[in-house]
Design a protein around this motif. Sequence first.
Motif, PDB file in Angstrom:
ATOM      1  N   TRP A   1       0.783  -0.747  15.438  1.00  0.00           N
ATOM      2  CA  TRP A   1       0.051   1.023  15.347  1.00  0.00           C
ATOM      3  C   TRP A   1      -0.950   1.295  14.211  1.00  0.00           C
ATOM      4  O   TRP A   1      -0.963   2.778  14.503  1.00  0.00           O
ATOM      5  CB  TRP A   1       1.364   1.994  15.021  1.00  0.00           C
TER       6      TRP A   1
ATOM      7  N   LEU B   1      -2.563   7.964  14.817  1.00  0.00           N
ATOM      8  CA  LEU B   1      -1.046   8.376  13.814  1.00  0.00           C
ATOM      9  C   LEU B   1      -0.909   8.383  12.374  1.00  0.00           C
ATOM     10  O   LEU B   1      -0.120  10.559  12.947  1.00  0.00           O
ATOM     11  CB  LEU B   1      -0.397   7.290  14.633  1.00  0.00           C
ATOM     12  N   GLY B   2      -0.977   8.516  12.166  1.00  0.00           N
ATOM     13  CA  GLY B   2      -1.440   8.656  10.528  1.00  0.00           C
ATOM     14  C   GLY B   2      -1.626  10.067  10.609  1.00  0.00           C
ATOM     15  O   GLY B   2      -0.858  10.938  10.182  1.00  0.00           O
ATOM     16  N   ARG B   3      -2.768  10.011  10.930  1.00  0.00           N
ATOM     17  CA  ARG B   3      -3.268  11.978  11.172  1.00  0.00           C
ATOM     18  C   ARG B   3      -2.585  12.406  11.816  1.00  0.00           C
ATOM     19  O   ARG B   3      -2.837  13.728  10.843  1.00  0.00           O
ATOM     20  CB  ARG B   3      -4.863  12.004  11.505  1.00  0.00           C
TER      21      ARG B   3
ATOM     22  N   MET C   1      -4.812   4.332  15.422  1.00  0.00           N
ATOM     23  CA  MET C   1      -4.980   4.448  16.188  1.00  0.00           C
ATOM     24  C   MET C   1      -4.627   6.417  16.294  1.00  0.00           C
ATOM     25  O   MET C   1      -4.207   7.113  17.267  1.00  0.00           O
ATOM     26  CB  MET C   1      -3.554   4.134  17.465  1.00  0.00           C
TER      27      MET C   1
ATOM     28  N   ASN D   1      -7.188   0.943  -1.258  1.00  0.00           N
ATOM     29  CA  ASN D   1      -6.720   1.485   0.297  1.00  0.00           C
ATOM     30  C   ASN D   1      -8.446   2.348   1.276  1.00  0.00           C
ATOM     31  O   ASN D   1      -8.044   3.357   0.945  1.00  0.00           O
ATOM     32  CB  ASN D   1      -5.331   2.074   0.117  1.00  0.00           C
TER      33      ASN D   1
ATOM     34  N   MET E   1      -2.638   6.474  -4.370  1.00  0.00           N
ATOM     35  CA  MET E   1      -2.795   5.218  -3.938  1.00  0.00           C
ATOM     36  C   MET E   1      -3.224   4.029  -4.103  1.00  0.00           C
ATOM     37  O   MET E   1      -4.659   3.812  -5.031  1.00  0.00           O
ATOM     38  CB  MET E   1      -3.792   5.422  -1.797  1.00  0.00           C
TER      39      MET E   1
ATOM     40  N   ARG F   1      -9.294   7.210   3.245  1.00  0.00           N
ATOM     41  CA  ARG F   1      -9.943   8.439   4.391  1.00  0.00           C
ATOM     42  C   ARG F   1      -9.046   8.986   5.377  1.00  0.00           C
ATOM     43  O   ARG F   1      -9.719   9.908   5.389  1.00  0.00           O
ATOM     44  CB  ARG F   1     -10.122   7.327   5.356  1.00  0.00           C
TER      45      ARG F   1
ATOM     46  N   GLY G   1      -8.592   2.720   3.956  1.00  0.00           N
ATOM     47  CA  GLY G   1      -7.435   4.040   5.230  1.00  0.00           C
ATOM     48  C   GLY G   1      -6.964   4.849   4.785  1.00  0.00           C
ATOM     49  O   GLY G   1      -7.242   6.393   5.652  1.00  0.00           O
TER      50      GLY G   1
ATOM     51  N   ARG H   1       1.057  -1.112  -0.122  1.00  0.00           N
ATOM     52  CA  ARG H   1      -0.108   0.189   0.149  1.00  0.00           C
ATOM     53  C   ARG H   1       0.989   1.343   0.074  1.00  0.00           C
ATOM     54  O   ARG H   1       0.505   2.018  -0.737  1.00  0.00           O
ATOM     55  CB  ARG H   1      -1.250  -0.198   1.283  1.00  0.00           C
ATOM     56  N   ARG H   2       2.091   1.221   0.910  1.00  0.00           N
ATOM     57  CA  ARG H   2       2.934   2.468   0.482  1.00  0.00           C
ATOM     58  C   ARG H   2       4.072   2.393  -0.316  1.00  0.00           C
ATOM     59  O   ARG H   2       3.591   3.400  -1.226  1.00  0.00           O
ATOM     60  CB  ARG H   2       4.052   2.422   1.971  1.00  0.00           C
TER      61      ARG H   2
HETATM   62  C1  COA Z   1      -2.747   4.700   5.158  1.00  0.00           C
HETATM   63  C2  COA Z   1      -1.979   4.663   6.991  1.00  0.00           C
HETATM   64  C3  COA Z   1      -1.188   5.808   6.671  1.00  0.00           C
HETATM   65  C4  COA Z   1      -3.705   5.744   8.149  1.00  0.00           C
HETATM   66  O1  COA Z   1      -3.111   5.308   9.262  1.00  0.00           O
HETATM   67  P1  COA Z   1      -3.460   5.327  10.837  1.00  0.00           P
HETATM   68  O2  COA Z   1      -2.684   5.724  11.890  1.00  0.00           O
HETATM   69  O3  COA Z   1      -3.387   3.569  10.508  1.00  0.00           O
HETATM   70  O4  COA Z   1      -4.312   5.877  10.387  1.00  0.00           O
HETATM   71  P2  COA Z   1      -4.877   7.002  11.955  1.00  0.00           P
HETATM   72  O5  COA Z   1      -5.570   5.777  12.785  1.00  0.00           O
HETATM   73  O6  COA Z   1      -4.918   8.109  11.280  1.00  0.00           O
HETATM   74  O7  COA Z   1      -7.074   6.883  10.354  1.00  0.00           O
HETATM   75  C5  COA Z   1      -6.911   7.848   9.897  1.00  0.00           C
HETATM   76  C6  COA Z   1      -8.416   7.937   8.988  1.00  0.00           C
HETATM   77  O8  COA Z   1      -8.388   6.924   7.958  1.00  0.00           O
HETATM   78  C7  COA Z   1      -9.528   5.525   8.673  1.00  0.00           C
HETATM   79  N1  COA Z   1      -8.546   4.872   8.859  1.00  0.00           N
HETATM   80  C8  COA Z   1      -7.962   4.040   9.030  1.00  0.00           C
HETATM   81  N2  COA Z   1      -7.151   2.808   8.434  1.00  0.00           N
HETATM   82  C9  COA Z   1      -8.376   2.652   8.251  1.00  0.00           C
HETATM   83  C10 COA Z   1      -8.783   1.261   7.430  1.00  0.00           C
HETATM   84  N3  COA Z   1      -7.891  -0.344   7.463  1.00  0.00           N
HETATM   85  N4  COA Z   1      -9.813   0.905   6.703  1.00  0.00           N
HETATM   86  C11 COA Z   1     -10.512   2.040   7.048  1.00  0.00           C
HETATM   87  N5  COA Z   1     -10.108   3.454   7.636  1.00  0.00           N
HETATM   88  C12 COA Z   1      -9.330   3.367   8.075  1.00  0.00           C
HETATM   89  C13 COA Z   1      -9.521   5.658  10.355  1.00  0.00           C
HETATM   90  O9  COA Z   1     -11.000   5.111  10.786  1.00  0.00           O
HETATM   91  C14 COA Z   1      -9.898   7.252  10.244  1.00  0.00           C
HETATM   92  O10 COA Z   1     -10.792   8.147   9.560  1.00  0.00           O
HETATM   93  P3  COA Z   1     -11.664   8.936   9.883  1.00  0.00           P
HETATM   94  O11 COA Z   1     -10.009  10.526  10.696  1.00  0.00           O
HETATM   95  O12 COA Z   1     -12.859   9.697   9.509  1.00  0.00           O
HETATM   96  O13 COA Z   1     -12.442   8.969  12.332  1.00  0.00           O
HETATM   97  C15 COA Z   1      -1.924   3.103   7.623  1.00  0.00           C
HETATM   98  O14 COA Z   1      -3.423   2.698   7.744  1.00  0.00           O
HETATM   99  C16 COA Z   1      -0.841   2.709   6.742  1.00  0.00           C
HETATM  100  O15 COA Z   1      -0.268   3.130   6.997  1.00  0.00           O
HETATM  101  N6  COA Z   1      -0.848   1.924   6.132  1.00  0.00           N
HETATM  102  C17 COA Z   1      -0.287   1.481   4.513  1.00  0.00           C
HETATM  103  C18 COA Z   1       0.539   2.187   4.093  1.00  0.00           C
HETATM  104  C19 COA Z   1      -0.121   3.208   3.342  1.00  0.00           C
HETATM  105  O16 COA Z   1      -1.315   3.136   2.264  1.00  0.00           O
HETATM  106  N7  COA Z   1       0.285   4.450   2.945  1.00  0.00           N
HETATM  107  C20 COA Z   1      -0.937   5.412   2.176  1.00  0.00           C
HETATM  108  C21 COA Z   1      -0.287   6.127   0.511  1.00  0.00           C
HETATM  109  S1  COA Z   1       1.416   6.336   1.062  1.00  0.00           S
END
Ligand code: COA
Length: 177
Positions: free
Chosen positions: A103, A108-110, A106, A136, A132, A141, A138, A41-42
Amino acid sequence: MQLMLLTLPTGTTVRLRPIEPEDKRLLSLGLKTLSPETAMRRFLTLKTSFSASELRYLTEVDQVDHIALVAVDALLGSLIGVARCVRVSPDTAELAVVIGDPWQRMGLGRRLIDELAERAAAHGIERFSGTMLATNRGAVRLMRGFGTHVERDLIADGVREIVVQLPLSTRVLTPMH
Ligand SMILES: CC(C)(COP(=O)(O)OP(=O)(O)OC[C@H]1O[C@@H](n2cnc3c(N)ncnc32)[C@H](O)[C@@H]1OP(=O)(O)O)[C@@H](O)C(=O)NCCC(=O)NCCS
């Protein structure tokens, strides 16, 4: 160098700080801890290691046109997450973020992209673009919930590109005359 500490719901204390050239080993080890899904995904490819030049690119940044932050376990020193943005036009930067599997979801991404946005805005960045996998949820969102206004949201060949304006609170406003 500014340091920020925060505590995750798991009790883990996380230090957020700018990336440094000395973080090459940290990044290499961190990549190996990612699940194949998270790495895919990254990087949009099955990435398992970095070359020396990739590590230079990822860690030797100017924090102006290429801003990168790491989240590190404050106790163990291990890598938890990385967020970066690279300027692709005078006011737009391409965003990339990854949080280690244990992690995720939780906040942290936000938190990392909020911090990144503040720093980027201070250097004239007004919008983030993100690419992305279309599946994907997450990342979609995270991006769509982040900016003040979604300028573009396109899907082609399984890849989604989203462009958002940075929140006004982070942007450096030009006074009106
Ligand atoms: C995408 C990613 C960076 C999000 O980071 P995170 O710390 O897990 O996300 P957060 O906890 O800060 O959540 C941010 C929002 O995304 C949503 N979210 C996070 N993971 C999710 C998932 N798997 N499915 C649905 N929603 C998701 C959260 O509910 C939140 O939504 P809200 O703000 O409306 O409440 C992380 O899941 C990740 O590293 N994924 C793999 C790499 C990737 O996809 N990178 C992005 C492309 S470069």
